[in-house]
Design a protein around this motif. Sequence first.
Motif, PDB file in Angstrom:
ATOM      1  N   GLU A  61       0.824  -1.214   0.000  1.00 13.97           N
ATOM      2  CA  GLU A  61       0.000   0.000   0.000  1.00 13.97           C
ATOM      3  C   GLU A  61       0.859   1.266   0.000  1.00 13.97           C
ATOM      4  OE1 GLU A  61      -3.309   0.395  -0.220  1.00 13.97           O
ATOM      5  OE2 GLU A  61      -3.518  -1.765  -0.503  1.00 13.97           O
ATOM      6  N   VAL A  62       1.997   1.234   0.671  1.00 16.07           N
ATOM      7  CA  VAL A  62       2.870   2.414   0.733  1.00 16.07           C
ATOM      8  C   VAL A  62       3.438   2.728  -0.650  1.00 16.07           C
ATOM      9  CG1 VAL A  62       4.987   3.353   1.746  1.00 16.07           C
ATOM     10  CG2 VAL A  62       3.439   1.968   3.146  1.00 16.07           C
ATOM     11  N   LYS A  63       3.931   1.679  -1.345  1.00 12.87           N
ATOM     12  CA  LYS A  63       4.478   1.884  -2.686  1.00 12.87           C
ATOM     13  C   LYS A  63       3.397   2.334  -3.664  1.00 12.87           C
ATOM     14  CE  LYS A  63       8.389  -1.298  -2.509  1.00 12.87           C
ATOM     15  NZ  LYS A  63       8.974  -2.527  -3.047  1.00 12.87           N
ATOM     16  N   LEU A  64       2.206   1.757  -3.544  1.00 13.86           N
ATOM     17  CA  LEU A  64       1.097   2.129  -4.414  1.00 13.86           C
ATOM     18  C   LEU A  64       0.691   3.588  -4.184  1.00 13.86           C
ATOM     19  CD1 LEU A  64      -0.933   1.135  -6.519  1.00 13.86           C
ATOM     20  CD2 LEU A  64      -2.449   0.504  -4.654  1.00 13.86           C
ATOM     21  N   GLY A  65       0.637   3.995  -2.920  1.00 10.67           N
ATOM     22  CA  GLY A  65       0.312   5.388  -2.597  1.00 10.67           C
ATOM     23  C   GLY A  65       1.357   6.356  -3.130  1.00 10.67           C
ATOM     24  N   GLU A  66       2.630   5.977  -3.014  1.00  7.31           N
ATOM     25  CA  GLU A  66       3.722   6.813  -3.526  1.00  7.31           C
ATOM     26  C   GLU A  66       3.629   6.950  -5.039  1.00  7.31           C
ATOM     27  OE1 GLU A  66       7.121   9.158  -3.721  1.00  7.31           O
ATOM     28  OE2 GLU A  66       5.863   8.639  -2.014  1.00  7.31           O
ATOM     29  N   ARG A  67       3.348   5.833  -5.715  1.00  9.35           N
ATOM     30  CA  ARG A  67       3.239   5.851  -7.176  1.00  9.35           C
ATOM     31  C   ARG A  67       2.088   6.759  -7.614  1.00  9.35           C
ATOM     32  NH1 ARG A  67       2.369   0.487 -10.821  1.00  9.35           N
ATOM     33  NH2 ARG A  67       4.521   0.056 -10.228  1.00  9.35           N
ATOM     34  N   LYS A  68       0.949   6.666  -6.923  1.00 15.76           N
ATOM     35  CA  LYS A  68      -0.207   7.504  -7.273  1.00 15.76           C
ATOM     36  C   LYS A  68       0.078   8.979  -7.010  1.00 15.76           C
ATOM     37  CE  LYS A  68      -3.867   4.136  -7.000  1.00 15.76           C
ATOM     38  NZ  LYS A  68      -5.163   3.765  -6.448  1.00 15.76           N
ATOM     39  N   ARG A  69       0.814   9.270  -5.937  1.00 16.21           N
ATOM     40  CA  ARG A  69       1.161  10.664  -5.633  1.00 16.21           C
ATOM     41  C   ARG A  69       2.031  11.258  -6.736  1.00 16.21           C
ATOM     42  NH1 ARG A  69       5.284  13.391  -4.014  1.00 16.21           N
ATOM     43  NH2 ARG A  69       6.567  11.547  -3.704  1.00 16.21           N
ATOM     44  N   VAL A  70       3.026  10.479  -7.189  1.00 17.68           N
ATOM     45  CA  VAL A  70       3.917  10.935  -8.263  1.00 17.68           C
ATOM     46  C   VAL A  70       3.129  11.148  -9.554  1.00 17.68           C
ATOM     47  CG1 VAL A  70       5.852  10.228  -9.736  1.00 17.68           C
ATOM     48  CG2 VAL A  70       6.005   9.934  -7.267  1.00 17.68           C
ATOM     49  N   GLU A  71       2.183  10.237  -9.849  1.00 17.79           N
ATOM     50  CA  GLU A  71       1.371  10.369 -11.062  1.00 17.79           C
ATOM     51  C   GLU A  71       0.510  11.630 -11.008  1.00 17.79           C
ATOM     52  OE1 GLU A  71      -0.838   6.792 -11.807  1.00 17.79           O
ATOM     53  OE2 GLU A  71       0.974   5.578 -11.982  1.00 17.79           O
ATOM     54  N   ARG A  72      -0.039  11.965  -9.825  1.00 17.98           N
ATOM     55  CA  ARG A  72      -0.838  13.187  -9.679  1.00 17.98           C
ATOM     56  C   ARG A  72       0.021  14.432  -9.896  1.00 17.98           C
ATOM     57  NH1 ARG A  72      -3.219  10.576  -5.357  1.00 17.98           N
ATOM     58  NH2 ARG A  72      -1.903  11.708  -3.896  1.00 17.98           N
ATOM     59  N   GLU A  73       1.232  14.436  -9.326  1.00 15.32           N
ATOM     60  CA  GLU A  73       2.137  15.575  -9.500  1.00 15.32           C
ATOM     61  C   GLU A  73       2.517  15.751 -10.969  1.00 15.32           C
ATOM     62  OE1 GLU A  73       5.461  14.931  -6.931  1.00 15.32           O
ATOM     63  OE2 GLU A  73       4.322  15.363  -5.106  1.00 15.32           O
ATOM     64  N   ASP A  74       2.798  14.632 -11.659  1.00 19.53           N
ATOM     65  CA  ASP A  74       3.140  14.699 -13.079  1.00 19.53           C
ATOM     66  C   ASP A  74       1.972  15.240 -13.899  1.00 19.53           C
ATOM     67  OD1 ASP A  74       5.609  13.699 -12.467  1.00 19.53           O
ATOM     68  OD2 ASP A  74       5.218  11.664 -13.194  1.00 19.53           O
ATOM     69  N   ALA A  75       0.758  14.799 -13.570  1.00 20.81           N
ATOM     70  CA  ALA A  75      -0.427  15.276 -14.297  1.00 20.81           C
ATOM     71  C   ALA A  75      -0.598  16.780 -14.103  1.00 20.81           C
ATOM     72  CB  ALA A  75      -1.668  14.528 -13.828  1.00 20.81           C
ATOM     73  N   ALA A  76      -0.322  17.277 -12.904  1.00 19.51           N
ATOM     74  CA  ALA A  76      -0.423  18.714 -12.643  1.00 19.51           C
ATOM     75  C   ALA A  76       0.606  19.486 -13.464  1.00 19.51           C
ATOM     76  CB  ALA A  76      -0.233  18.991 -11.156  1.00 19.51           C
ATOM     77  N   LYS A  77       1.809  18.941 -13.604  1.00 19.83           N
ATOM     78  CA  LYS A  77       2.846  19.602 -14.407  1.00 19.83           C
ATOM     79  C   LYS A  77       2.479  19.600 -15.886  1.00 19.83           C
ATOM     80  CE  LYS A  77       6.593  18.481 -11.238  1.00 19.83           C
ATOM     81  NZ  LYS A  77       7.741  17.610 -11.004  1.00 19.83           N
ATOM     82  N   ARG A  78       1.844  18.518 -16.352  1.00 18.50           N
ATOM     83  CA  ARG A  78       1.442  18.437 -17.758  1.00 18.50           C
ATOM     84  C   ARG A  78       0.388  19.492 -18.090  1.00 18.50           C
ATOM     85  NH1 ARG A  78       1.138  12.817 -17.103  1.00 18.50           N
ATOM     86  NH2 ARG A  78      -1.123  12.912 -17.155  1.00 18.50           N
ATOM     87  N   ASN A  79      -0.445  19.835 -17.117  1.00 19.74           N
ATOM     88  CA  ASN A  79      -1.480  20.841 -17.345  1.00 19.74           C
ATOM     89  C   ASN A  79      -0.891  22.208 -17.668  1.00 19.74           C
ATOM     90  OD1 ASN A  79      -3.515  19.006 -16.940  1.00 19.74           O
ATOM     91  ND2 ASN A  79      -3.785  19.525 -14.785  1.00 19.74           N
ATOM     92  N   GLU A  80       0.353  22.431 -17.287  1.00 17.73           N
ATOM     93  CA  GLU A  80       1.010  23.716 -17.552  1.00 17.73           C
ATOM     94  C   GLU A  80       1.097  23.988 -19.052  1.00 17.73           C
ATOM     95  OE1 GLU A  80       4.987  26.146 -16.068  1.00 17.73           O
ATOM     96  OE2 GLU A  80       4.803  24.013 -15.638  1.00 17.73           O
ATOM     97  N   VAL A  81       1.260  22.942 -19.865  1.00 17.12           N
ATOM     98  CA  VAL A  81       1.332  23.118 -21.317  1.00 17.12           C
ATOM     99  C   VAL A  81      -0.002  23.631 -21.843  1.00 17.12           C
ATOM    100  CG1 VAL A  81       1.670  21.938 -23.525  1.00 17.12           C
ATOM    101  CG2 VAL A  81       3.111  21.366 -21.593  1.00 17.12           C
ATOM    102  N   GLU A  82      -1.105  23.035 -21.399  1.00 17.18           N
ATOM    103  CA  GLU A  82      -2.431  23.500 -21.826  1.00 17.18           C
ATOM    104  C   GLU A  82      -2.657  24.939 -21.384  1.00 17.18           C
ATOM    105  OE1 GLU A  82      -4.311  21.882 -23.889  1.00 17.18           O
ATOM    106  OE2 GLU A  82      -2.976  20.145 -23.849  1.00 17.18           O
ATOM    107  N   GLY A  83      -2.159  25.265 -20.205  1.00 12.93           N
ATOM    108  CA  GLY A  83      -2.270  26.634 -19.720  1.00 12.93           C
ATOM    109  C   GLY A  83      -1.523  27.622 -20.603  1.00 12.93           C
ATOM    110  N   LYS A  84      -0.382  27.206 -21.131  1.00 10.34           N
ATOM    111  CA  LYS A  84       0.394  28.072 -22.022  1.00 10.34           C
ATOM    112  C   LYS A  84      -0.375  28.352 -23.311  1.00 10.34           C
ATOM    113  CE  LYS A  84       4.015  29.049 -19.719  1.00 10.34           C
ATOM    114  NZ  LYS A  84       4.293  30.441 -19.364  1.00 10.34           N
TER     115      LYS A  84
END
Length: 196
Positions: free
Chosen positions: A134-157
């Motif tokens: 569960e700890v590794k799965l939670g960490e993986r999901k957290r990283v995926e959420r952060e990456d998705a937030a960074k990807r949104n920056e392109v659409e914002g541009k």
Amino acid sequence: RESKTLETACEVYRQQKHMLDTRTHRVERRIVNFAQPHVRPIVRGKAGGKVEFGAKLLVAVEKGHAFVVHSSWENFNESTHFVDGCEQYRERNGCWPEVVCADMIFRTRGNLAWCKKRGIRLSGPCLGRPPLDEVKLGERKRVEREDAAKRNEVEGKFGEGKRKYGLDRIGGKLPGTSDSLIVLQFIIMNLWRMLR
């Protein structure tokens, strides 16, 4: 100019006749504008309009600054220009990026292998089963959420460029002129960001 317009008219006639004869609504390299025969309709399927007209851009955002990786008046698959974007990053910074936050379309086997060879982490879900821990799965999901937030920056541009800098009102007649205007818009966006 008249001979060029006549060539365009002949091509439009040929395309329309082909669609009539074959009873289809599609044709390769369809011309939709006499003044700008290089402009192609690009099917997007968005709520505002199913079709967009103009150049298709692949843009990379680095520390808030936007860089045009590839521009084309034809529809293209962005994943084929992934390596070009990484090489441009290396030219600017002298090293490969540690992480590339990109859409799922970039996660091809070729791009994943290319990134693995150079030690680059390409964002997105890992291949295979999720970990049972569960700890590794939670960490993986957290990283995926952060990456998705960074990807949104392109659409914002893109939104910023259209809203503030007239990226949706490029009026160049020739493809080269329009390409120059598009790149200039991104340069101006980056300069204003630096001034802020």
